[in-house]
Design an enzyme around this catalytic site. Sequence first.
Site, PDB file in Angstrom:
ATOM      1  N   GLU A  57     -47.944  38.926  22.933  1.00 29.62           N
ATOM      2  CA  GLU A  57     -48.434  37.793  22.135  1.00 29.62           C
ATOM      3  C   GLU A  57     -48.565  38.169  20.663  1.00 29.62           C
ATOM      4  O   GLU A  57     -48.177  37.407  19.775  1.00 29.62           O
ATOM      5  CB  GLU A  57     -49.812  37.346  22.641  1.00 29.62           C
ATOM      6  CG  GLU A  57     -49.826  36.846  24.081  1.00 29.62           C
ATOM      7  CD  GLU A  57     -50.147  37.951  25.085  1.00 29.62           C
ATOM      8  OE1 GLU A  57     -49.626  39.070  24.935  1.00 29.62           O
ATOM      9  OE2 GLU A  57     -50.925  37.676  26.008  1.00 29.62           O
ATOM     10  N   GLU A 114     -45.098  49.487  23.979  1.00 34.94           N
ATOM     11  CA  GLU A 114     -46.084  50.548  24.196  1.00 34.94           C
ATOM     12  C   GLU A 114     -45.708  51.808  23.416  1.00 34.94           C
ATOM     13  O   GLU A 114     -44.647  51.882  22.771  1.00 34.94           O
ATOM     14  CB  GLU A 114     -46.207  50.813  25.700  1.00 34.94           C
ATOM     15  CG  GLU A 114     -46.723  49.581  26.434  1.00 34.94           C
ATOM     16  CD  GLU A 114     -46.934  49.803  27.927  1.00 34.94           C
ATOM     17  OE1 GLU A 114     -46.475  50.825  28.469  1.00 34.94           O
ATOM     18  OE2 GLU A 114     -47.561  48.919  28.555  1.00 34.94           O
ATOM     19  N   ASN A 115     -46.594  52.777  23.480  1.00 37.06           N
ATOM     20  CA  ASN A 115     -46.420  53.992  22.687  1.00 37.06           C
ATOM     21  C   ASN A 115     -47.031  55.169  23.443  1.00 37.06           C
ATOM     22  O   ASN A 115     -48.023  54.987  24.175  1.00 37.06           O
ATOM     23  CB  ASN A 115     -47.124  53.808  21.328  1.00 37.06           C
ATOM     24  CG  ASN A 115     -46.770  54.883  20.339  1.00 37.06           C
ATOM     25  OD1 ASN A 115     -47.352  55.961  20.332  1.00 37.06           O
ATOM     26  ND2 ASN A 115     -45.802  54.604  19.501  1.00 37.06           N
ATOM     27  N   ALA A 116     -46.478  56.370  23.241  1.00 35.97           N
ATOM     28  CA  ALA A 116     -47.016  57.575  23.866  1.00 35.97           C
ATOM     29  C   ALA A 116     -48.484  57.766  23.485  1.00 35.97           C
ATOM     30  O   ALA A 116     -49.271  58.312  24.260  1.00 35.97           O
ATOM     31  CB  ALA A 116     -46.189  58.788  23.467  1.00 35.97           C
ATOM     32  N   CYS A 125     -55.055  39.177  26.485  1.00 36.26           N
ATOM     33  CA  CYS A 125     -56.214  40.076  26.379  1.00 36.26           C
ATOM     34  C   CYS A 125     -57.142  39.569  25.278  1.00 36.26           C
ATOM     35  O   CYS A 125     -56.796  38.668  24.495  1.00 36.26           O
ATOM     36  CB  CYS A 125     -55.763  41.507  26.094  1.00 36.26           C
ATOM     37  SG  CYS A 125     -55.274  41.800  24.369  1.00 36.26           S
ATOM     38  N   CYS A 164     -49.329  44.104  22.280  1.00 35.25           N
ATOM     39  CA  CYS A 164     -49.057  43.122  23.325  1.00 35.25           C
ATOM     40  C   CYS A 164     -47.937  42.162  22.896  1.00 35.25           C
ATOM     41  O   CYS A 164     -47.659  41.992  21.702  1.00 35.25           O
ATOM     42  CB  CYS A 164     -50.309  42.294  23.613  1.00 35.25           C
ATOM     43  SG  CYS A 164     -51.653  43.201  24.367  1.00 35.25           S
ATOM     44  N   CYS A 218     -55.756  39.686  21.693  1.00 27.30           N
ATOM     45  CA  CYS A 218     -54.762  38.640  21.427  1.00 27.30           C
ATOM     46  C   CYS A 218     -55.425  37.278  21.279  1.00 27.30           C
ATOM     47  O   CYS A 218     -55.024  36.472  20.439  1.00 27.30           O
ATOM     48  CB  CYS A 218     -53.717  38.604  22.539  1.00 27.30           C
ATOM     49  SG  CYS A 218     -52.597  40.015  22.485  1.00 27.30           S
ATOM     50  N   ASN A 274     -44.260  43.209  24.958  1.00 28.95           N
ATOM     51  CA  ASN A 274     -45.145  44.328  24.675  1.00 28.95           C
ATOM     52  C   ASN A 274     -44.325  45.563  24.310  1.00 28.95           C
ATOM     53  O   ASN A 274     -43.228  45.793  24.830  1.00 28.95           O
ATOM     54  CB  ASN A 274     -46.136  44.598  25.809  1.00 28.95           C
ATOM     55  CG  ASN A 274     -45.520  44.734  27.178  1.00 28.95           C
ATOM     56  OD1 ASN A 274     -44.404  44.276  27.422  1.00 28.95           O
ATOM     57  ND2 ASN A 274     -46.237  45.346  28.096  1.00 28.95           N
TER      58      ASN A 274
END
Length: 129
Positions: A55, A44-46, A86, A53, A89, A42
Amino acid sequence: MTEQELIQTAQAMLDRAYAPYSRYPVGAALLCADGTVFTGCNVENASSPCGICAERTAVAKAVSEGHTDFVRLAVISRADGPCTPCGMCRQVLYEFAPELELLCCGGDGSVLKTGLRELLPHGFGPDSL
Ligand code: THU
Protein backbone atom coordinates in the site's frame (compact mmCIF):
# COMPACT_ATOMS: atom_id res chain seq x y z
CA MET A 1 -12.24 0.98 -13.58
CA THR A 2 -14.65 -1.42 -11.87
CA GLU A 3 -14.02 -2.83 -8.41
CA GLN A 4 -13.28 -6.22 -9.96
CA GLU A 5 -10.75 -4.71 -12.35
CA LEU A 6 -9.05 -2.90 -9.48
CA ILE A 7 -8.79 -6.18 -7.58
CA GLN A 8 -7.36 -7.91 -10.66
CA THR A 9 -4.81 -5.12 -11.04
CA ALA A 10 -3.73 -5.60 -7.43
CA GLN A 11 -3.62 -9.36 -7.93
CA ALA A 12 -1.28 -9.01 -10.90
CA MET A 13 1.18 -7.23 -8.60
CA LEU A 14 1.60 -10.34 -6.44
CA ASP A 15 4.18 -11.59 -8.92
CA ARG A 16 6.22 -8.40 -8.49
CA ALA A 17 6.34 -8.65 -4.70
CA TYR A 18 9.77 -9.07 -3.16
CA ALA A 19 8.95 -11.08 -0.05
CA PRO A 20 11.66 -13.72 0.46
CA TYR A 21 11.58 -13.35 4.25
CA SER A 22 7.88 -13.44 5.09
CA ARG A 23 6.88 -15.39 1.97
CA TYR A 24 3.73 -13.29 2.12
CA PRO A 25 3.44 -11.42 -1.19
CA VAL A 26 1.02 -8.51 -1.26
CA GLY A 27 -0.30 -6.50 -4.21
CA ALA A 28 -2.11 -3.18 -4.17
CA ALA A 29 -3.90 -0.94 -6.65
CA LEU A 30 -4.84 2.63 -5.76
CA LEU A 31 -7.54 4.39 -7.78
CA CYS A 32 -7.45 8.19 -8.05
CA ALA A 33 -10.42 10.49 -8.70
CA ASP A 34 -9.33 11.09 -12.30
CA GLY A 35 -9.21 7.35 -12.97
CA THR A 36 -5.45 6.96 -12.73
CA VAL A 37 -4.36 3.76 -10.97
CA PHE A 38 -1.09 3.33 -9.12
CA THR A 39 0.08 -0.16 -8.25
CA GLY A 40 2.35 -1.44 -5.51
CA CYS A 41 3.81 -4.56 -3.97
CA ASN A 42 5.66 -5.23 -0.76
CA VAL A 43 9.43 -4.85 -1.00
CA GLU A 44 11.24 -6.53 1.89
CA ASN A 45 14.83 -6.16 2.98
CA ALA A 46 17.48 -8.22 4.79
CA SER A 47 17.24 -5.50 7.43
CA SER A 48 13.57 -6.06 8.24
CA PRO A 49 12.52 -2.52 9.29
CA CYS A 50 13.58 -1.30 5.86
CA GLY A 51 10.83 -3.25 4.12
CA ILE A 52 7.80 -1.41 2.74
CA CYS A 53 4.22 -2.62 2.35
CA ALA A 54 2.39 -2.80 -0.97
CA GLU A 55 0.00 0.00 0.00
CA ARG A 56 2.74 2.47 0.87
CA THR A 57 4.62 1.58 -2.30
CA ALA A 58 1.49 2.59 -4.25
CA VAL A 59 1.04 5.78 -2.23
CA ALA A 60 4.66 6.81 -2.76
CA LYS A 61 4.38 6.19 -6.49
CA ALA A 62 1.18 8.24 -6.67
CA VAL A 63 2.31 11.20 -4.57
CA SER A 64 5.63 11.38 -6.38
CA GLU A 65 3.70 11.65 -9.65
CA GLY A 66 1.49 14.45 -8.32
CA HIS A 67 -1.61 12.41 -7.37
CA THR A 68 -3.15 12.58 -3.90
CA ASP A 69 -6.88 12.37 -4.65
CA PHE A 70 -7.35 8.72 -3.71
CA VAL A 71 -10.78 7.11 -4.03
CA ARG A 72 -10.41 3.35 -3.63
CA LEU A 73 -7.69 0.83 -2.76
CA ALA A 74 -7.57 -2.86 -3.50
CA VAL A 75 -5.09 -4.96 -1.52
CA ILE A 76 -4.59 -8.70 -1.84
CA SER A 77 -2.43 -11.56 -0.63
CA ARG A 78 -2.41 -15.23 -1.58
CA ALA A 79 -3.46 -16.32 1.91
CA ASP A 80 -7.00 -17.20 2.90
CA GLY A 81 -9.09 -14.34 4.25
CA PRO A 82 -8.95 -10.63 3.53
CA CYS A 83 -5.59 -8.88 3.68
CA THR A 84 -6.13 -5.68 5.64
CA PRO A 85 -3.63 -2.79 5.73
CA CYS A 86 -1.24 -2.63 8.68
CA GLY A 87 -1.47 0.24 11.13
CA MET A 88 1.32 2.21 9.50
CA CYS A 89 -0.36 1.99 6.10
CA ARG A 90 -3.71 3.05 7.57
CA GLN A 91 -2.07 6.18 8.94
CA VAL A 92 -0.30 6.96 5.65
CA LEU A 93 -3.52 6.51 3.68
CA TYR A 94 -5.46 8.67 6.19
CA GLU A 95 -3.14 11.58 5.47
CA PHE A 96 -4.54 11.88 1.96
CA ALA A 97 -7.91 10.12 1.93
CA PRO A 98 -9.83 9.63 5.19
CA GLU A 99 -12.87 8.64 3.12
CA LEU A 100 -10.96 5.99 1.16
CA GLU A 101 -12.86 2.86 0.19
CA LEU A 102 -11.04 -0.41 0.64
CA LEU A 103 -11.30 -3.80 -1.01
CA CYS A 104 -9.33 -6.18 1.21
CA CYS A 105 -8.91 -9.48 -0.61
CA GLY A 106 -7.51 -12.95 -0.11
CA GLY A 107 -6.31 -15.80 -2.25
CA ASP A 108 -9.48 -17.73 -1.44
CA GLY A 109 -11.56 -15.09 -3.23
CA SER A 110 -12.68 -13.37 -0.06
CA VAL A 111 -13.36 -9.64 -0.35
CA LEU A 112 -13.90 -7.37 2.64
CA LYS A 113 -15.37 -4.04 1.56
CA THR A 114 -14.74 -1.41 4.18
CA GLY A 115 -13.68 2.18 4.68
CA LEU A 116 -10.58 3.78 6.12
CA ARG A 117 -12.66 5.54 8.78
CA GLU A 118 -13.77 2.12 9.97
CA LEU A 119 -10.21 0.81 10.05
CA LEU A 120 -8.81 3.94 11.68
CA PRO A 121 -11.50 5.57 13.83
CA HIS A 122 -10.70 8.97 15.30
CA GLY A 123 -7.58 9.10 13.12
CA PHE A 124 -4.93 11.74 13.51
CA GLY A 125 -4.56 13.74 10.31
CA PRO A 126 -3.62 17.12 8.88
CA ASP A 127 -6.72 18.72 10.42
CA SER A 128 -5.60 17.59 13.87
CA LEU A 129 -2.62 19.92 13.87
N1 THU B 1 2.18 -6.41 4.09
C1 THU B 1 1.73 -5.57 3.11
O1 THU B 1 2.46 -5.27 2.15
N2 THU B 1 0.48 -5.08 3.22
C2 THU B 1 -0.43 -5.47 4.15
O2 THU B 1 -1.56 -5.02 4.11
C3 THU B 1 -0.05 -6.44 5.18
C4 THU B 1 1.39 -6.77 5.25
C5 THU B 1 3.52 -7.00 3.95
C6 THU B 1 4.57 -6.53 4.88
C7 THU B 1 5.54 -7.70 4.82
O3 THU B 1 6.35 -7.58 3.67
C8 THU B 1 4.64 -8.90 4.65
O4 THU B 1 3.41 -8.39 4.14
C9 THU B 1 4.38 -9.68 5.92
O5 THU B 1 3.98 -8.85 6.94
